[in-house]
Design a protein around this motif. Structure first.
Motif, PDB file in Angstrom:
ATOM      1  N   TRP A 168      46.478  51.153  24.385  1.00 28.83           N
ATOM      2  CA  TRP A 168      47.223  52.355  24.762  1.00 28.83           C
ATOM      3  C   TRP A 168      48.728  52.183  24.515  1.00 28.83           C
ATOM      4  O   TRP A 168      49.326  51.204  24.958  1.00 28.83           O
ATOM      5  CB  TRP A 168      46.971  52.677  26.234  1.00 28.83           C
ATOM      6  CG  TRP A 168      47.526  54.009  26.585  1.00 28.83           C
ATOM      7  CD1 TRP A 168      48.782  54.273  27.068  1.00 28.83           C
ATOM      8  CD2 TRP A 168      46.887  55.282  26.456  1.00 28.83           C
ATOM      9  NE1 TRP A 168      48.950  55.624  27.235  1.00 28.83           N
ATOM     10  CE2 TRP A 168      47.796  56.265  26.870  1.00 28.83           C
ATOM     11  CE3 TRP A 168      45.617  55.678  26.021  1.00 28.83           C
ATOM     12  CZ2 TRP A 168      47.487  57.627  26.871  1.00 28.83           C
ATOM     13  CZ3 TRP A 168      45.305  57.025  26.022  1.00 28.83           C
ATOM     14  CH2 TRP A 168      46.241  57.980  26.449  1.00 28.83           C
ATOM     15  N   LEU A 172      43.150  52.222  31.438  1.00 31.13           N
ATOM     16  CA  LEU A 172      43.575  52.138  30.039  1.00 31.13           C
ATOM     17  C   LEU A 172      42.343  51.722  29.247  1.00 31.13           C
ATOM     18  O   LEU A 172      41.706  50.727  29.562  1.00 31.13           O
ATOM     19  CB  LEU A 172      44.687  51.096  29.877  1.00 31.13           C
ATOM     20  CG  LEU A 172      45.945  51.335  30.706  1.00 31.13           C
ATOM     21  CD1 LEU A 172      46.933  50.196  30.519  1.00 31.13           C
ATOM     22  CD2 LEU A 172      46.577  52.670  30.358  1.00 31.13           C
ATOM     23  N   LYS A 224      48.618  57.323  32.148  1.00 25.75           N
ATOM     24  CA  LYS A 224      48.288  56.114  31.388  1.00 25.75           C
ATOM     25  C   LYS A 224      49.552  55.488  30.798  1.00 25.75           C
ATOM     26  O   LYS A 224      49.694  54.264  30.773  1.00 25.75           O
ATOM     27  CB  LYS A 224      47.274  56.435  30.291  1.00 25.75           C
ATOM     28  CG  LYS A 224      45.869  56.681  30.830  1.00 25.75           C
ATOM     29  CD  LYS A 224      44.918  57.011  29.704  1.00 25.75           C
ATOM     30  CE  LYS A 224      43.701  57.785  30.169  1.00 25.75           C
ATOM     31  NZ  LYS A 224      42.634  56.985  30.754  1.00 25.75           N
TER      32      LYS A 224
END
Ligand code: NAG
Ligand code: NAG
Length: 405
Positions: A95, A343, A375
């Motif tokens: 991410w 994540l 996130k």
């Protein structure tokens, strides 16, 4: 004549490269690589930024371009060849903490825009930002100072009236929950399936789960222990099984319900998102000894304010996800919080929940909740490695207790 010569040269090159590749793989096998158990999804995750940069610098083009087609176990073998000053470690594409809504699929972009237009909770953000930059350390302090994680109390009007007498737990949650050293927050993500994380999760001092997430039949992947279960008011209001299902009888229960942005407890009580109060009382009568708290309705918006402050664009004017609330809750109760599959790991999938067969990319990327921005924040706060995210979906955050602000 010239043509065949070139062809010859070219096939020599190929031969040499193949030989090289074979030697590499053979060496790696012999070593019994750490990555032996890793099934690499070459298409998605093999981009090795540092290696690329490096081999481009040293002029070995062919190596750099071919290495992107090889699983990253190879980089381990290649790494000793690089100049020692450049410390080379495999990088895992995980991410990106600066993810933007522009990268969402069109459907999710338009859903986000619709929510911005609707503004159901009458959000009128007046704080700093958007896009204020904090170091991870400063952000932790900022969260601790601005998000008051506490529960509705028996002295709060109208819970201090005769109608509510005896229903709210008498003890403060801090006397029941923690302080703990290592805690796990287990999302309900579909990608927990086949993760084999159960034992690791159970090894924590406390485990937080969400809504109706089961452990039975999924122990291998999600563990068995439930110390806190955080539920939304929709479940408590509408889920018929809620009052009787033994799933809910383990651990401390907490329910939360979205209020209007500026509402205090009395205003919220008149106009809750879901009127869960009767079911709450029924549950308390059936299970009087099980701690069951109601989250202060202001807390989700205090957290939302910080999310908006640090995000460079407008976030959905809807409360944060249960996942994000649970993470912050555990950061107040624990020294260290391991968050699983918030994540996404290499197992990332559009399957929404590990215990249901339901597909929607909104479950990972967010539609109603400002999940994308949550996130981003968790990635920014993460003190674990990208490798842990990639392999186990695990982010490690420090709790608030030992912070020096
Ligand atoms: C947090 O909220 C509780 C309950 O309303 C209140 O008693 C407490 O003083 C608040 N703490 C902070 C730091 O604002
Ligand atoms: C409940 O709280 C409100 C507001 O704090 C207060 O005015 C009221 O007197 C309280 N009621 C009882 C029965 O204690």
């Amino acid at each position: 004549m010239f043509h065949t010569n070139l062809k010859k040269k070219f096939s020599y090159c190929i031969l040499v490269f193949l030989l090289f590749a074979v030697i590499c793989v053979w060496k790696e096998r012999k070593k019994g690589s750490y990555y032996g158990s890793l099934k690499v999804q070459t298409k998605e995750f093999q981009v090795l930024k540092s290696l690329k940069k490096l081999s481009m610098g040293s002029g070995s083009r062919s190596m750099s371009s071919s290495s992107t087609q090889l699983p990253h176990r190879l980089t381990q073998t290649l790494s000793p060849r690089v100049p020692s000053k450049a410390k080379l470690q495999p990088t895992f594409q995980v991410w990106n903490k600066d993810s933007s809504s522009k990268n969402l699929v069109p459907r999710l972009q338009s859903i986000r825009k619709n929510y911005l237009r609707m503004n159901k909770y009458k959000v009128s953000y007046k704080g700093p930002g958007p896009g204020v930059k904090f170091s991870a350390e400063a952000l932790r302090c900022h969260l601790r100072a601005h998000v008051n994680v506490s529960m509705v109390e028996a002295t709060d009007f109208p819970f201090n009236t005769s109608e509510w007498e005896g229903y709210l737990p008498r003890e403060n949650i801090r006397t029941k929950a923690g302080p703990w050293h290592r805690c796990a927050v287990v999302s309900s993500a579909g990608s927990l399936k086949s993760s084999q994380l159960g034992q690791e999760i159970d090894d924590h001092d406390a485990v937080l789960r969400f809504n109706g997430a089961p452990t039975a039949n999924f122990q291998q992947d999600v563990g068995t222990k439930t110390t806190i279960r955080l539920m939304n008011s929709q479940l408590v209001t509408t889920e018929g099984r809620f009052l009787r299902d033994s799933l809910y009888s383990e651990g401390i229960l907490i329910v939360w319900d979205p209020s209007m942005y500026h509402a205090d407890i009395p205003k919220w009580y008149q106009n809750p998102d879901y009127n869960f109060f009767n079911n709450y009382k029924s549950y308390r009568k059936l299970h009087p000894d099980q701690p069951f708290y109601i989250l202060r309705p202001q807390m989700p918006w205090e957290l939302w304010d910080v999310l908006q402050e640090i995000s460079p664009e407008e976030i959905q004017p809807n409360p944060p996800s249960s996942g994000m609330l649970g993470i912050i809750l555990m950061m107040t109760l624990c020294d260290q919080v391991d968050v699983y599959e918030f994540l996404p790991s290499k197992r990332k999938t559009d399957v929404c929940y590990y215990h249901q067969k339901f597909f929607d990319s909104a479950c990972t990327m967010g539609a109603y909740h400002p999940l994308l921005f949550e996130k981003n924040m968790v990635k920014h706060l993460n003190e674990g490695t990208d490798e842990d995210i990639y392999l186990f979906g695990k982010a490690t955050l420090s709790g608030f207790r030992n912070l020096r602000c």
